[in-house]
Design a protein around this motif. Structure first.
Motif, PDB file in Angstrom:
ATOM      1  N   SER A  19       7.941 -25.637  31.008  1.00 50.71           N
ATOM      2  CA  SER A  19       7.330 -24.430  30.425  1.00 50.71           C
ATOM      3  C   SER A  19       5.854 -24.645  30.098  1.00 50.71           C
ATOM      4  O   SER A  19       5.096 -23.678  29.990  1.00 50.71           O
ATOM      5  N   ARG A 165      -0.215 -21.601  25.073  1.00 56.48           N
ATOM      6  CA  ARG A 165       0.690 -20.900  25.981  1.00 56.48           C
ATOM      7  C   ARG A 165       1.565 -19.916  25.206  1.00 56.48           C
ATOM      8  O   ARG A 165       1.837 -18.805  25.684  1.00 56.48           O
ATOM      9  N   GLU A 166       2.011 -20.285  23.996  1.00 53.85           N
ATOM     10  CA  GLU A 166       2.811 -19.370  23.201  1.00 53.85           C
ATOM     11  C   GLU A 166       2.004 -18.153  22.780  1.00 53.85           C
ATOM     12  O   GLU A 166       2.500 -17.015  22.790  1.00 53.85           O
ATOM     13  N   LEU A 169       1.684 -15.907  25.668  1.00 54.04           N
ATOM     14  CA  LEU A 169       2.940 -15.188  25.889  1.00 54.04           C
ATOM     15  C   LEU A 169       3.114 -14.067  24.879  1.00 54.04           C
ATOM     16  O   LEU A 169       3.607 -12.982  25.211  1.00 54.04           O
ATOM     17  N   GLN A 172       0.886 -11.217  25.840  1.00 59.20           N
ATOM     18  CA  GLN A 172       1.499 -10.509  26.959  1.00 59.20           C
ATOM     19  C   GLN A 172       2.679  -9.667  26.486  1.00 59.20           C
ATOM     20  O   GLN A 172       2.867  -8.530  26.914  1.00 59.20           O
ATOM     21  N   GLY A 173       3.466 -10.249  25.563  1.00 55.56           N
ATOM     22  CA  GLY A 173       4.610  -9.511  25.040  1.00 55.56           C
ATOM     23  C   GLY A 173       4.190  -8.283  24.262  1.00 55.56           C
ATOM     24  O   GLY A 173       4.814  -7.213  24.375  1.00 55.56           O
TER      25      GLY A 173
END
Length: 684
Positions: A19, A165-166, A169, A172-173
């Protein structure tokens, strides 16, 4: 060498590693500084930051190592990630985990190794920071502390990567959620709206307009209070006040709106209050679902339910009546009826069962069928059947008629016929069975079996007798075909039905030619035919009832070429009292031997010449001792000892015994032996 084991969290560890998206990426300057610093601090020619993938060790940063990855099975770091403390190898040639390792025996000739595990934020091992030397060496406690500090710097780099990266994300979420909310708000299958604290519509979607009949502009110009059915307004306002007071977080209620066309529309309303960061109320979010069709359906269902209850009550009464009739049928049935549960406990027992087994109904209800009607020798099998039924819910015995042995209350056993069936009623199994006493039928079957065995024995005896008869006939036929004297057999009309090889030789007619011809046209001389016709008429006048007495005559016969010659004839007839005429070409058993019966001269009689044709009418004469005479067509006479011997052993016709059932034709048979004139005695 020992292959490194897999960590207990291998699957989740690999998910976390992949990931990050760091595998097979270009080198990182920040990590390269750490590996160079490690080589200088530990004075080792090699150092590396590696990540352990499923089947490989990939180097994110390295010093003194040319390869970008190696197999996990031969890696040192594969052992390092199995523990939290540093892995230290002072001399790899003496460590059993690495003796024989190709990196120890061959280039780069690893001798000393020290590695520290690098973990993710949630504690999964990602890889290692390690230093490697070509010479054996001892790592001090300070060395290991320094290795831990450097590994912590590497971990921070990977943790920062995880956080970035979180965050990406999450962004993006959020963007996806915002876009999805807008899409859902506009295209939702339910009505959605934002409502001000005073009840005015702030935003509505198309579905609310379709439910209420108002367009967007008309709704935004008013409040929800304007279109709420009066009886439902106060409960709705009470819920709104509770939301504003903070006593509830949301509420759901069924209410009615007044449609633009004047009729009432039922909806389900769900309301949530949105507050800012300080807790100050901002607006309401309302979700409105059209349930008008459901409400109408519920009304129809209530009516249908009332009708169904009435029908169920009537059906219940009908079932009670049918149950009473069924009980009457079972109580008056001639077969025993027994019902049990899946454990063999009896629950039903009719009057026929009481009479058949000797147990009263009250005595057996609640008892096990094993203790009542199952014989001791069959109980284990019955227990196995119950266990199979409990495990599978079925049995091969169901829906079949079986023949078993049952036991009465007095202990006597009897054969029974039983049919089984299983039904699940009210969540419980009901095993029903009908039982019939087949004692009388078994007795009849035993009698029938005995009669069958007796008939089969009689049939075997008959077949054996027929086989003996066929063997006798075969032996007789063989003797007939090998006899030196001619054998001719005719029916009551004088048509030839048998003609042996000697007859072919003596008379010149083949068997195929002679069969079916009249004896008058073949071997009787012209001068003797009238006498022979008279004798045939006398024989056939009463349907063959008159039997010709066996006798031997010396007379003349004629060959096919017209040549007459003297011959001795032994003749007789064969016909049962009920014989009927049959086709002349059919060969049937003869009651006379298929060879000429020999005779001997009468005492005091001298030899005489061959008798004339009138001798065909001469009465038969008894012979007290068999003498046979036979000769070839050339006239040479010789005694036929074999024929005489066979004649003495010839038994009576099978038709003369009670066991003979074979039909016979009315036939006459005669044996001819050609004789020279000198051998014929006058007056015979």
């Amino acid at each position: 060498m020992k292959t490194p084991a897999l960590p207990p969290d291998e699957a989740r560890r690999l998910d976390t590693l992949r990931s990050l998206g760091v595998l097979d990426t270009p080198p990182s300057e920040e990590l390269d500084r750490i590996t160079r610093l490690a080589s200088r601090l530990f004075r080792t020619p090699m150092s590396a930051i590696s990540l352990i993938d499923a089947d490989r060790q990939w180097f994110k940063s390295s010093v003194g190592i040319a390869a970008s990855e190696i197999e996990r099975a031969v890696s040192f770091c594969g052992h390092t990630i199995l523990q939290e403390e540093p892995l230290v190898v002072s001399d790899a040639t003496t460590d059993p985990r690495f003796t024989g390792n190709p990196f120890v025996t061959d280039a780069p000739q690893i001798r000393a190794y020290a590695g520290q595990t690098i973990c993710s934020r949630d504690g999964h091992a990602l890889g290692t920071l390690c230093v490697i030397d070509h010479r054996p060496r001892h790592f001090t406690v300070e060395d290991l502390e320094t290795l831990r500090d450097l590994a912590a710097l590497v971990e921070r780099q990977f943790h920062d990567l995880e956080v970035r990266r979180e965050a990406a994300l999450l962004r993006q979420g959020y963007e996806a959620a915002s876009a999805q909310f807008e899409s859902v708000f506009d295209q939702a299958g339910v009505g959605m709206a934002t409502v001000g604290l005073d009840g005015r519509w702030l935003r509505v979607n198309e579905r609310i307009c379709a439910i209420t009949g108002y367009n967007e502009a008309e709704l935004l110009a008013g409040s929800f209070q304007d279109i709420t059915y009066p009886d439902d307004l106060q409960p709705d306002l009470d819920n709104v006040n509770a939301l504003l007071a903070g006593s509830i977080h949301d509420y759901t209620m069924e209410k009615r709106y007044r449609h633009r066309e004047g009729h009432v529309v039922w909806v389900t309303l769900t309301v949530t209050l949105v507050r800012d960061d300080t807790g100050r109320p901002l607006y309401f979010i309302s979700v409105i679902q059209d349930i008008d069709a459901r409400k109408r359906l519920e009304q129809q269902l209530r009516q249908a339910h009332q009708e169904l209850e009435a029908r169920v009550e009537a059906r219940t009464a009908e079932l009670r009546e049918r149950k009473a009739r069924l009980r009457t049928v079972l109580e008056t049935a001639t077969d025993a009826f027994i019902a049990t549960d899946e454990h063999g406990i009896i629950s039903e027992w009719n009057a026929a069962a009481e009479q058949m087994f000797g147990w009263a109904c009250d005595d057996v209800i609640g008892k096990s069928i094993l203790d009542t009607i199952v014989p001791p020798g069959s109980r284990l099998n019955h227990l196995d059947s119950l266990a199979e039924f409990a495990h599978t819910g079925g049995s091969p015995a169901f829906k079949h008629i079986l023949e078993l042995t049952a036991r009465r209350r007095d202990g006597s056993e009897f054969p029974m016929e039983i049919s089984l069936n299983a039904n699940r009623i009210g969540g419980k199994w009901l095993i029903s069975s009908f039982v019939r006493d087949i004692t009388a039928r078994k007795a009849v079957e035993a009698d029938l079996q005995a009669a069958k065995q007796h008939a089969e024995a009689a049939l075997e005896e008959t077949q054996a007798a027929n086989a003996r008869l066929r063997r006798e006939e075969a032996r007789a036929h063989l003797k007939l075909e090998t006899a030196t004297d001619a054998y001719v057999e005719t029916d009551s009309q004088g048509l030839i039905t048998e003609w042996n090889l000697a007859a072919e030789r003596i008379f010149g007619w083949s068997r195929d030619e002679a069969l079916g011809l009249s004896i008058l046209d073949t071997i009787v001389p012209p001068a003797s035919r009238d006498n022979h016709v008279e004798r045939l008429r006398q024989f056939s006048g009463d349907g063959g009832q008159t039997r010709l007495v066996k006798h031997t005559l010396e007379l003349s016969a004629v060959r096919r070429n017209g040549e007459e010659f003297p011959a001795s004839r032994t003749s007789g007839s064969s016909a049962p009292s009920s014989a009927t005429s049959r086709p002349a070409r059919r060969l049937t058993p003869s009651c006379n031997p298929p060879w000429p019966r020999p005779r001997r001269p009468m005492p005091g009689c001298g030899a005489r010449r061959h008798e004339p044709a009138s001798s065909w009418k001469r009465p038969p004469m008894r012979m007290s001792k068999p003498i046979a005479r036979a000769s070839s067509p050339s006239g040479t006479s010789r005694p036929n000892a074999s024929s005489a011997g066979r004649a003495t052993k010839r038994s009576a016709c099978p038709s003369s015994t009670p066991s003979c059932r074979q039909p016979h034709m009315a036939t006459t048979s005669c044996g001819y032996a050609s004789s020279p004139a000198t051998a014929v005695r006058p007056g015979w």
